[in-house]
Write a protein that holds these residues in place. Structure first.
Motif, short mmCIF file in Angstrom:
data_model
loop_
_atom_site.label_atom_id
_atom_site.label_comp_id
_atom_site.label_asym_id
_atom_site.label_seq_id
_atom_site.Cartn_x
_atom_site.Cartn_y
_atom_site.Cartn_z
N PHE A 126 0.86 -1.19 0.00
CA PHE A 126 0.00 0.00 0.00
C PHE A 126 0.90 1.24 0.00
O PHE A 126 1.75 1.38 0.88
CB PHE A 126 -0.87 0.03 1.26
N VAL A 127 0.71 2.14 -0.95
CA VAL A 127 1.54 3.34 -0.98
C VAL A 127 0.93 4.46 -0.14
O VAL A 127 1.32 5.61 -0.24
CB VAL A 127 1.79 3.83 -2.42
N TYR A 128 -0.04 4.12 0.68
CA TYR A 128 -0.71 5.10 1.53
C TYR A 128 -1.21 4.39 2.79
O TYR A 128 -1.27 3.16 2.86
CB TYR A 128 -1.90 5.72 0.79
N SER A 129 -1.57 5.18 3.79
CA SER A 129 -2.19 4.66 5.01
C SER A 129 -3.42 5.50 5.31
O SER A 129 -3.34 6.73 5.38
CB SER A 129 -1.21 4.73 6.19
N GLN A 130 -4.55 4.83 5.48
CA GLN A 130 -5.82 5.54 5.65
C GLN A 130 -6.64 4.88 6.74
O GLN A 130 -6.68 3.65 6.87
CB GLN A 130 -6.59 5.50 4.32
N ALA A 131 -7.29 5.69 7.56
CA ALA A 131 -8.13 5.17 8.64
C ALA A 131 -9.37 4.48 8.06
O ALA A 131 -9.94 4.93 7.06
CB ALA A 131 -8.55 6.30 9.58
N ASN A 132 -9.75 3.37 8.69
CA ASN A 132 -10.96 2.64 8.30
C ASN A 132 -10.99 2.35 6.80
O ASN A 132 -12.00 2.56 6.12
CB ASN A 132 -12.21 3.43 8.70
N SER A 143 -6.20 -14.96 4.09
CA SER A 143 -5.23 -15.42 5.10
C SER A 143 -3.82 -15.57 4.55
O SER A 143 -2.84 -15.45 5.28
CB SER A 143 -5.68 -16.74 5.71
N LYS A 144 -3.69 -15.84 3.24
CA LYS A 144 -2.36 -16.10 2.67
C LYS A 144 -1.74 -14.86 2.02
O LYS A 144 -0.70 -14.95 1.39
CB LYS A 144 -2.45 -17.22 1.63
N ILE A 145 -2.39 -13.72 2.19
CA ILE A 145 -1.88 -12.48 1.61
C ILE A 145 -0.99 -11.75 2.62
O ILE A 145 -1.37 -11.59 3.78
CB ILE A 145 -3.03 -11.55 1.17
N HIS A 146 0.18 -11.32 2.18
CA HIS A 146 1.07 -10.49 2.99
C HIS A 146 1.08 -9.08 2.42
O HIS A 146 1.03 -8.90 1.20
CB HIS A 146 2.49 -11.06 2.99
N TYR A 147 1.15 -8.08 3.29
CA TYR A 147 1.15 -6.71 2.79
C TYR A 147 2.09 -5.83 3.61
O TYR A 147 2.39 -6.10 4.77
CB TYR A 147 -0.27 -6.12 2.80
N VAL A 148 2.55 -4.79 2.95
CA VAL A 148 3.40 -3.77 3.57
C VAL A 148 2.73 -2.42 3.34
O VAL A 148 2.19 -2.16 2.26
CB VAL A 148 4.81 -3.76 2.94
N VAL A 149 2.75 -1.57 4.35
CA VAL A 149 2.13 -0.25 4.26
C VAL A 149 3.21 0.82 4.23
O VAL A 149 4.15 0.78 5.03
CB VAL A 149 1.18 0.00 5.45
N THR A 159 2.03 -5.41 14.61
CA THR A 159 2.11 -6.63 13.81
C THR A 159 2.15 -6.36 12.30
O THR A 159 2.23 -7.31 11.51
CB THR A 159 0.92 -7.55 14.12
N THR A 160 2.07 -5.11 11.90
CA THR A 160 2.05 -4.76 10.47
C THR A 160 3.43 -4.34 9.99
O THR A 160 4.12 -3.57 10.66
CB THR A 160 1.06 -3.61 10.21
N CYS A 161 3.83 -4.86 8.82
CA CYS A 161 5.07 -4.40 8.20
C CYS A 161 4.80 -3.02 7.58
O CYS A 161 3.85 -2.86 6.81
CB CYS A 161 5.52 -5.37 7.12
N TYR A 162 5.64 -2.06 7.90
CA TYR A 162 5.42 -0.73 7.32
C TYR A 162 6.73 0.04 7.20
O TYR A 162 7.73 -0.26 7.85
CB TYR A 162 4.43 0.07 8.15
N VAL A 163 6.69 1.04 6.33
CA VAL A 163 7.82 1.96 6.10
C VAL A 163 7.26 3.37 6.23
O VAL A 163 6.19 3.67 5.69
CB VAL A 163 8.43 1.77 4.70
N ASP A 164 7.97 4.23 6.95
CA ASP A 164 7.42 5.56 7.18
C ASP A 164 8.55 6.54 7.46
O ASP A 164 9.69 6.15 7.74
CB ASP A 164 6.46 5.51 8.38
#
Length: 339
Positions: A126-132, A143-149, A159-164
Motif C-alpha cells: 500500500f503506498v498510503y495509510s488511511q483510517a478505516n 489469510s495467505k496475503i502479505h502486505y506492507v504499508v 504486527t504490520t510491516c510498514y515503512v514511514d
C-alpha cells in the motif's frame, strides 16, 4: 524472441520437460535442469510469468495499491517516485510490479480481487495509510496475503510491516527552521488533518511553537481542493492579522505552490512569506521563487517497502528481524525561505 520450444530443442528435451525443469520439479534430474538452464542462458530466454503463475499457483509479482483517488495520484509526483523505488528493488530480485488502481474504492477492490484470483499475487504494498480503509480490510480477509504499508498504520501497528518517515519530527524541524530565522508568525497549511501524515506534521508544528510559548495561538490555513476563492478568502484573513514576515509550513509542495498562487490572487508579495513544503519534488525546484522543501526520500520509501515485501515472501513462516523501517528526512533550503 525465444520460446519454450526453442529452449527445449536446444536442451534436447520435450517442451513439457523443459517447463518442469524451469519450475524446479523434483521429477526432473539435476542434470536435465542444468541443460535447460544453460539453453535458457544461451537463448536469452525470458519466461512467460503469467503461464508460470498458472502452473505453480504462485506469483513472482508484487502488487502495488494506489489510493482510490485518481486526481490525487495523477497530480502528485510523490507516488511516481515511490513506484520507481519499488521497481528498482523488484527488478534486482526478478520480481514484477503490478499496479492496482481505481477511480472508486469499489473499482479498486474489484481489481485487487482479480489480481489475487487470476494472477495468484500474494504480496502487496500500500503506498498510503488511511483510517478505516475498506481496501485494507479486503486484503485482511485473505489469510495467505502479505502486505506492507507505506505510512504509519492506523491499526495493528505492532504486527504490520510498514515503512514511514517520522512525520512528527519532520513537522517540528520544519517549524523550528522558520522560527530560528526570527519569524514569529508561522502558519500550518493543510488540506485534511484527518490524514495521518498531515496530522503528525501538525502536531510537530505545535510542539515547536510550544517551545517558544506560541502553542496557544497556532495559525492554520485549511484549504479545500478546487475552491480557489474560498481559499483566497481564508488566506487573506490570516495575512490581514499578521505583521511582518509570515512563515508557512505547507503539508506538501503542491499546496505550497497553491499558496504562491494565492499570493497573486490576494495581491500579497511572495517575498512577504517564508514558504516551506514537503517532498522536495521537481515542483519545488521549478517554483518561483524556488521552494524550500523537506526531502522525505520517496524512492527510499518505495525500495524499503519492496525489500520488506520480498523478505516476507522468502520467509513466510519466520518473524522478520525488522518489520518496520523509519526513513530519515532533511530540509533543502531554496529562495522561498531566504531572509
Amino acid at each position: 524472441m525465444a520460446t519454450i520450444k526453442d529452449v527445449a530443442k536446444r536442451a534436447g528435451v520435450s517442451p513439457s520437460t523443459a517447463s518442469r525443469a524451469m519450475h524446479d520439479s523434483p521429477l526432473i534430474s539435476e542434470e536435465t535442469k542444468d541443460k535447460v538452464r544453460q539453453a535458457m542462458r544461451e537463448l536469452d530466454y525470458s519466461p512467460n510469468f503469467a503461464a508460470q503463475n498458472l502452473a505453480n499457483q504462485t506469483s513472482n509479482t508484487i502488487g502495488v495499491i494506489l489510493p482510490a483517488r485518481e486526481e490525487a495520484v495523477g497530480d502528485n509526483p510523490f507516488f511516481i517516485q515511490i513506484i520507481q523505488g519499488l521497481a528498482s528493488i523488484c527488478n534486482a530480485h526478478d520480481q514484477l510490479v503490478s499496479v492496482a488502481s481505481g477511480q472508486t474504492t469499489e473499482e479498486l477492490i474489484k481489481n485487487i480481487e482479480t489480481m489475487i484470483k487470476r494472477g495468484n499475487i500474494t504480496r502487496f504494498v500500500f503506498v498510503y495509510s488511511q483510517a478505516n480503509d475498506p481496501v485494507l480490510e479486503c486484503i485482511k480477509q485473505h489469510s495467505k496475503i502479505h502486505y506492507v504499508v507505506i505510512g504509519s498504520p492506523y491499526t495493528d501497528k505492532e504486527t504490520t510491516c510498514y515503512v514511514d518517515n517520522d512525520n512528527f519530527k519532520a513537522g517540528y524541524d520544519a517549524t523550528k527552521f522558520l522560527l530560528d530565522k526570527g519569524i514569529a508568525q508561522v502558519v500550518y497549511a493543510h488540506t485534511n488533518l484527518a490524514e495521518k501524515v498531515q496530522n503528525a506534521r501538525y502536531k510537530g508544528y505545535l510542539a515547536a511553537l510550544a517551545e517558544v510559548g506560541l502553542a496557544e495561538s497556532p495559525l492554520c490555513l485549511s484549504t479545500v481542493p478546487a475552491a480557489e476563492m474560498q481559499n483566497a478568502q481564508a488566506f487573506s484573513k490570516i495575512m490581514a492579522k499578521s505583521s511582518g514576515k509570515v512563515g508557512v509550513v505547507a503539508c506538501d509542495d503542491i499546496l505550497a505552490l497553491e499558496i504562491q498562487h494565492l499570493c497573486d490572487i490576494c495581491e500579497v508579495e511572495r517575498s512577504e512569506l517564508a514558504l516551506l513544503g514537503f517532498n522536495n519534488s521537481l515542483l519545488a525546484k521549478t517554483a518561483r521563487p524556488a521552494l524550500t522543501s523537506v526531502e522525505i526520500f520517496p524512492r527510499f520509501l518505495g525500495s524499503e517497502a519492496a525489500a520488506l515485501a520480498i523478505s516476507t515472501k522468502e520467509n513466510d513462516n519466520l518473524k522478520l528481524e525488522t518489520d518496520h523501517v523509519v526513513v530519515p528526512h532533511k530540509i533543502v533550503e531554496r529562495a522561498s525561505t531566504k531572509i
